[in-house]
Write a protein that holds these residues in place. Structure first.
Motif, PDB file in Angstrom:
ATOM      1  N   GLU A  79       0.822  -1.202   0.000  1.00 57.10           N
ATOM      2  CA  GLU A  79       0.000   0.000   0.000  1.00 57.10           C
ATOM      3  C   GLU A  79       0.862   1.260   0.000  1.00 57.10           C
ATOM      4  OE1 GLU A  79       0.535  -1.294   4.304  1.00 57.10           O
ATOM      5  OE2 GLU A  79       0.205  -2.239   2.343  1.00 57.10           O
ATOM      6  N   VAL A  80       2.045   1.156   0.615  1.00 59.42           N
ATOM      7  CA  VAL A  80       2.966   2.294   0.642  1.00 59.42           C
ATOM      8  C   VAL A  80       3.599   2.487  -0.730  1.00 59.42           C
ATOM      9  CG1 VAL A  80       5.060   3.228   1.693  1.00 59.42           C
ATOM     10  CG2 VAL A  80       3.404   1.981   3.102  1.00 59.42           C
TER      11      VAL A  80
ATOM     12  N   VAL B 220       4.570   5.322  -5.785  1.00 58.39           N
ATOM     13  CA  VAL B 220       4.675   5.267  -7.247  1.00 58.39           C
ATOM     14  C   VAL B 220       3.750   6.309  -7.872  1.00 58.39           C
ATOM     15  CG1 VAL B 220       4.111   3.881  -9.277  1.00 58.39           C
ATOM     16  CG2 VAL B 220       5.479   2.898  -7.445  1.00 58.39           C
ATOM     17  N   ALA B 221       2.526   6.364  -7.373  1.00 58.88           N
ATOM     18  CA  ALA B 221       1.584   7.354  -7.884  1.00 58.88           C
ATOM     19  C   ALA B 221       2.099   8.766  -7.661  1.00 58.88           C
ATOM     20  CB  ALA B 221       0.223   7.166  -7.213  1.00 58.88           C
TER      21      ALA B 221
ATOM     22  N   GLU C 104       6.829  16.936  -1.942  1.00 61.84           N
ATOM     23  CA  GLU C 104       5.517  17.440  -1.520  1.00 61.84           C
ATOM     24  C   GLU C 104       4.429  16.398  -1.749  1.00 61.84           C
ATOM     25  OE1 GLU C 104       4.977  21.039  -3.704  1.00 61.84           O
ATOM     26  OE2 GLU C 104       6.203  22.260  -2.332  1.00 61.84           O
ATOM     27  N   VAL C 105       4.476  15.737  -2.907  1.00 63.84           N
ATOM     28  CA  VAL C 105       3.429  14.761  -3.215  1.00 63.84           C
ATOM     29  C   VAL C 105       3.595  13.503  -2.362  1.00 63.84           C
ATOM     30  CG1 VAL C 105       2.361  13.409  -5.047  1.00 63.84           C
ATOM     31  CG2 VAL C 105       3.192  15.702  -5.537  1.00 63.84           C
ATOM     32  N   VAL C 106       4.825  13.058  -2.154  1.00 61.02           N
ATOM     33  CA  VAL C 106       5.048  11.896  -1.291  1.00 61.02           C
ATOM     34  C   VAL C 106       4.641  12.222   0.143  1.00 61.02           C
ATOM     35  CG1 VAL C 106       6.826  10.410  -0.282  1.00 61.02           C
ATOM     36  CG2 VAL C 106       6.847  10.870  -2.734  1.00 61.02           C
ATOM     37  N   GLY C 107       4.939  13.423   0.593  1.00 62.15           N
ATOM     38  CA  GLY C 107       4.520  13.821   1.937  1.00 62.15           C
ATOM     39  C   GLY C 107       3.015  13.771   2.105  1.00 62.15           C
ATOM     40  N   THR C 108       2.280  14.208   1.102  1.00 63.89           N
ATOM     41  CA  THR C 108       0.815  14.130   1.151  1.00 63.89           C
ATOM     42  C   THR C 108       0.352  12.675   1.239  1.00 63.89           C
ATOM     43  OG1 THR C 108       0.604  16.185  -0.119  1.00 63.89           O
ATOM     44  CG2 THR C 108      -1.299  14.707  -0.101  1.00 63.89           C
ATOM     45  N   ALA C 109       1.035  11.788   0.508  1.00 63.13           N
ATOM     46  CA  ALA C 109       0.683  10.367   0.562  1.00 63.13           C
ATOM     47  C   ALA C 109       0.911   9.795   1.956  1.00 63.13           C
ATOM     48  CB  ALA C 109       1.492   9.589  -0.466  1.00 63.13           C
TER      49      ALA C 109
ATOM     50  N   ALA D  44      -1.789  10.830   4.297  1.00 61.49           N
ATOM     51  CA  ALA D  44      -3.009  10.044   4.094  1.00 61.49           C
ATOM     52  C   ALA D  44      -2.933   8.676   4.764  1.00 61.49           C
ATOM     53  CB  ALA D  44      -3.265   9.863   2.595  1.00 61.49           C
ATOM     54  N   MET D  45      -1.707   8.200   5.066  1.00 58.41           N
ATOM     55  CA  MET D  45      -1.534   6.922   5.764  1.00 58.41           C
ATOM     56  C   MET D  45      -1.550   7.096   7.280  1.00 58.41           C
ATOM     57  SD  MET D  45       1.713   5.488   3.612  1.00 58.41           S
ATOM     58  CE  MET D  45       1.807   5.753   1.847  1.00 58.41           C
ATOM     59  N   GLY D  46      -1.725   8.307   7.734  1.00 55.19           N
ATOM     60  CA  GLY D  46      -1.705   8.551   9.169  1.00 55.19           C
ATOM     61  C   GLY D  46      -0.424   9.187   9.657  1.00 55.19           C
TER      62      GLY D  46
END
Length: 282
Positions: free
Chosen positions: A156-157, A162-163, A246-251, A254-256
């Motif tokens: 899931e990570v 990747v996204a 920035e995008v990885v940080g947002t991901a 979202a995982m807590g």
């Protein structure tokens, strides 16, 4: 993750040591590298020490001294060899003696060692020339140990990362691959080349592989601190790296705000032929 350049790491003809410019990119932020990169299992350090005839240790490609300090704390006398003066300067300031040179060009000046180790660095050497030089400076029974930390990202990570990489840097496709390479995919060619190099040196016993599994939990800030030290990211333009982080940080948010990474540390190791000396204490 493998710190090799992205050019076909699974290709049997692929030779990481021919891409030294990638290795030299890690010194762009040496203090971050030292702060953020994972350490090595204590069990690995102790096993190398127990399998060596004495406390004198050479740390090849020592970087900022991460591995060397662990061996020093366990009682070894450590000398590092590091081609990047930026990395070597951090290592010295943190208490490790370092000669600035590539291992191939380094002059041992008659010095001998009980162990030669390389953490996350042996693939930047010609594996045959490196093993042959290690054999020349090791005392009889001395140990050569090259080791790597490889991570196994939870599915899931990895999907989220990747996204994120594809969203932030669609024109750099190897980033997504780098975020998901597993030890068996990204590192196995390095293990094979290390083993082949040791055998070709014709001065060692049969190489072994040691494996150590462990976990580390990363907060958002801790992972974003480490990412820029990885080979896939060290050569990105700053504005592109900022977008990816920035995008990885947002991901991660979202995982807590955190996730647990599974690591495997693998050592390729062998002892120099000859009679083992009586063990010494530091």
């Amino acid at each position: 993750m493998p710190t090799t350049p992205p050019a076909r790491p699974g290709d049997p003809a692929y030779e990481p040591h021919q891409f030294r410019q990638a290795a030299e990119s890690f010194g762009t932020d040496a203090q971050r590298y030292d702060r953020a990169r994972p350490r090595y299992p204590d069990a690995l350090v102790q096993r190398i020490i127990a399998g060596s005839p004495g406390p004198d240790l050479l740390d090849v490609g020592c970087g900022t001294g991460i591995a060397g300090r662990q061996f020093q704390a366990a009682g070894c006398r450590v000398l590092g060899v590091e081609p990047d003066e930026r990395m070597a300067d951090v290592a010295r300031r943190l208490g490790t003696e370092v000669d600035t040179a590539t291992f191939e060009a380094w002059d041992p000046a008659g010095r001998e060692f009980d162990a030669v180790v390389a953490g996350q660095a042996w693939h930047w050497l010609d594996p045959v020339a490196g093993a042959a030089k290690a054999a020349r400076i090791l005392r009889p029974g001395g140990r050569l140990a090259a080791f790597w930390n490889a991570f196994h990202m939870p599915p899931e990570v990895s999907e989220a990362f990747v996204a994120a990489c594809r969203q932030a840097a669609p024109d750099v496709p190897f980033l997504a691959q780098a975020m998901t390479q597993q030890a068996s995919d990204g590192y196995q060619p390095l293990f094979v080349k290390a083993v082949d190099g040791i055998r070709a040196a014709d001065a060692f016993g049969e190489p072994e592989q040691w494996r150590f599994d462990w976990d580390r939990t990363y907060t958002r800030d801790a992972w974003l601190d480490q990412m820029p030290t990885q080979g896939a990211f060290t050569r990105l333009p700053p504005e592109k790296l900022t977008q990816v982080l920035e995008v990885v940080g947002t991901a991660i948010d979202a995982m807590g705000g955190s996730f647990t990474m599974r690591y495997t540390t693998v050592a390729v190791t062998s002892t120099r032929a000859g009679n083992t000396r009586t063990s010494q204490t530091a």
